[in-house]
Design a protein around this motif. Structure first.
Motif, short mmCIF file in Angstrom:
data_model
loop_
_atom_site.label_atom_id
_atom_site.label_comp_id
_atom_site.label_asym_id
_atom_site.label_seq_id
_atom_site.Cartn_x
_atom_site.Cartn_y
_atom_site.Cartn_z
N GLN A 47 -30.35 -0.74 40.97
CA GLN A 47 -31.58 -0.36 41.67
C GLN A 47 -32.28 -1.54 42.35
OE1 GLN A 47 -32.76 2.79 41.92
NE2 GLN A 47 -30.93 3.52 40.85
N ARG A 48 -31.54 -2.53 42.75
CA ARG A 48 -32.10 -3.76 43.30
C ARG A 48 -33.12 -3.51 44.41
NH1 ARG A 48 -30.46 -6.58 47.69
NH2 ARG A 48 -30.94 -8.77 47.74
N PRO A 70 -23.34 -14.92 35.37
CA PRO A 70 -24.49 -15.44 36.11
C PRO A 70 -24.25 -15.51 37.62
CG PRO A 70 -23.55 -17.15 34.70
CD PRO A 70 -22.83 -15.88 34.39
N ALA A 71 -23.02 -15.61 38.04
CA ALA A 71 -22.73 -15.66 39.48
C ALA A 71 -23.18 -14.39 40.19
CB ALA A 71 -21.24 -15.89 39.70
N ASP A 72 -23.33 -13.29 39.45
CA ASP A 72 -23.71 -12.01 40.05
C ASP A 72 -25.12 -12.01 40.64
OD1 ASP A 72 -21.23 -11.04 39.36
OD2 ASP A 72 -21.94 -9.89 37.62
N ASP A 76 -29.60 -13.71 44.67
CA ASP A 76 -30.91 -13.08 44.48
C ASP A 76 -31.96 -14.01 43.88
OD1 ASP A 76 -29.95 -10.65 45.47
OD2 ASP A 76 -29.28 -10.00 43.48
N PHE A 77 -31.66 -15.28 43.74
CA PHE A 77 -32.62 -16.21 43.14
C PHE A 77 -33.99 -16.14 43.80
CE2 PHE A 77 -29.33 -19.53 41.45
CZ PHE A 77 -28.97 -18.67 40.45
N ASP A 78 -34.03 -16.00 45.10
CA ASP A 78 -35.30 -15.98 45.82
C ASP A 78 -36.08 -14.68 45.63
OD1 ASP A 78 -33.35 -14.60 47.30
OD2 ASP A 78 -34.39 -14.96 49.18
N LYS A 79 -35.46 -13.68 45.03
CA LYS A 79 -36.11 -12.39 44.82
C LYS A 79 -36.59 -12.22 43.38
CE LYS A 79 -33.10 -10.47 48.34
NZ LYS A 79 -32.55 -11.79 48.66
N LEU A 80 -36.41 -13.26 42.56
CA LEU A 80 -36.74 -13.18 41.14
C LEU A 80 -37.69 -14.30 40.75
CD1 LEU A 80 -33.09 -12.62 39.88
CD2 LEU A 80 -34.88 -10.88 40.04
N ALA A 81 -38.70 -13.95 39.98
CA ALA A 81 -39.65 -14.95 39.49
C ALA A 81 -39.17 -15.58 38.18
CB ALA A 81 -41.02 -14.31 39.27
N LEU A 82 -38.22 -14.93 37.53
CA LEU A 82 -37.80 -15.37 36.21
C LEU A 82 -36.40 -14.83 35.91
CD1 LEU A 82 -38.41 -16.29 33.18
CD2 LEU A 82 -39.52 -14.09 32.91
N ILE A 83 -35.59 -15.65 35.27
CA ILE A 83 -34.32 -15.19 34.72
C ILE A 83 -34.37 -15.49 33.23
CG2 ILE A 83 -31.82 -15.50 34.65
CD1 ILE A 83 -31.93 -16.32 37.60
N ALA A 84 -34.00 -14.49 32.44
CA ALA A 84 -33.95 -14.65 30.98
C ALA A 84 -32.52 -14.44 30.52
CB ALA A 84 -34.88 -13.65 30.31
N ARG A 103 -28.16 -23.55 35.85
CA ARG A 103 -28.81 -24.81 36.26
C ARG A 103 -27.86 -25.74 37.01
NH1 ARG A 103 -34.11 -23.75 36.19
NH2 ARG A 103 -34.98 -23.60 34.12
N GLN A 104 -26.67 -25.97 36.48
CA GLN A 104 -25.82 -27.02 37.04
C GLN A 104 -24.86 -26.51 38.11
OE1 GLN A 104 -24.46 -28.73 33.25
NE2 GLN A 104 -25.63 -30.54 33.80
N ARG A 105 -24.23 -25.40 37.90
CA ARG A 105 -23.27 -24.93 38.90
C ARG A 105 -23.96 -24.19 40.04
NH1 ARG A 105 -18.17 -21.66 36.92
NH2 ARG A 105 -17.75 -23.73 36.10
N TYR A 106 -24.94 -23.35 39.69
CA TYR A 106 -25.54 -22.50 40.72
C TYR A 106 -26.89 -23.01 41.22
CZ TYR A 106 -21.87 -19.49 38.98
OH TYR A 106 -20.65 -18.99 38.60
N GLY A 107 -27.41 -24.06 40.64
CA GLY A 107 -28.62 -24.71 41.16
C GLY A 107 -29.91 -23.93 40.99
N TYR A 108 -29.99 -23.08 39.98
CA TYR A 108 -31.23 -22.32 39.76
C TYR A 108 -32.33 -23.26 39.29
CZ TYR A 108 -34.53 -18.90 37.93
OH TYR A 108 -35.66 -18.16 37.70
N THR A 109 -33.49 -23.22 39.95
CA THR A 109 -34.59 -24.12 39.62
C THR A 109 -35.82 -23.39 39.09
OG1 THR A 109 -35.38 -24.06 41.90
CG2 THR A 109 -33.86 -25.85 41.31
N GLY A 110 -35.80 -22.07 39.05
CA GLY A 110 -36.94 -21.31 38.57
C GLY A 110 -37.03 -21.29 37.05
#
Length: 180
Positions: A47-48, A70-72, A76-84, A103-110
């Motif tokens: 339902q994205r 996590p690659a999935d 969408d990193f820019d559409k999410l305020a938080l990943i748990a 953090r290291q492979r996909y560069g998530y900074t949130g």
């Protein structure tokens, strides 16, 4: 309102974790609680667009199960305020790998939060893998858990937060060398 540890401080948690029903069914977008919601990856994938249209990025987060890829959600990193990342039982360590990958492979900074069966003994290791917020199990003392971050003064292994000790010592030795 529940409390969490975020950036090594105790703060109010204004997020609601949405879990599937016992039979595995997911709620419809219009059945979600008001406010900020952390939805399972399966609901996000199904339902994205409806979730984005109904909430906006600042109200949406996704939680990953231990067997999630996590690659999935990289696109969408820019559409999410938080990943748990969910830790369904204390002894399941797959969430640590998910955090390192994000953090290291996909560069998530949130914000990256641990949820589920999260205990004091895990916090330092979770931090070293890239987590910056922690929703402790409800029966645990959050004030006592906060002390876990100060228990170790030196880390030997490399992690998201530091290089290995032998490299840090070599760099210090190089800095101290006096030219002949």
């Amino acid at each position: 309102m529940a409390s969490i540890i975020k950036n090594r401080a105790i703060v109010n948690d204004d997020w609601t974790v949405v879990r599937p029903a016992e039979d595995g069914t997911l709620p419809a977008v219009n059945e979600l609680p008001a406010g900020k919601v952390l939805v399972p990856l399966t609901l996000w994938q199904a339902q994205r667009d409806a979730l984005i249209a109904s909430r906006g990025a600042e109200q949406l987060g996704v939680w990953l199960a231990p067997d999630s890829e996590p690659a999935d959600i990289v696109g969408d990193f820019d559409k999410l305020a938080l990943i748990a990342v969910d830790f369904p039982v204390f002894r399941d360590g797959r969430g640590y790998s998910i955090a390192r990958l994000l953090r290291q492979r996909y560069g998530y900074t949130g914000e990256l939060r641990s949820i589920g069966d999260v205990l004091r003994d895990q916090l330092t290791f979770m931090y070293r893998c890239g987590f910056d917020s922690y929703a402790l199990r409800a029966d645990k003392d959050i004030n006592d858990a906060l002390k876990a971050f100060d228990e170790f003064s030196v880390q030997y292994q490399s992690a998201v937060d530091t290089s290995p000790l032998f490299r840090r010592r070599a760099a210090q030795a190089d800095a101290v060398k006096v030219p002949a």
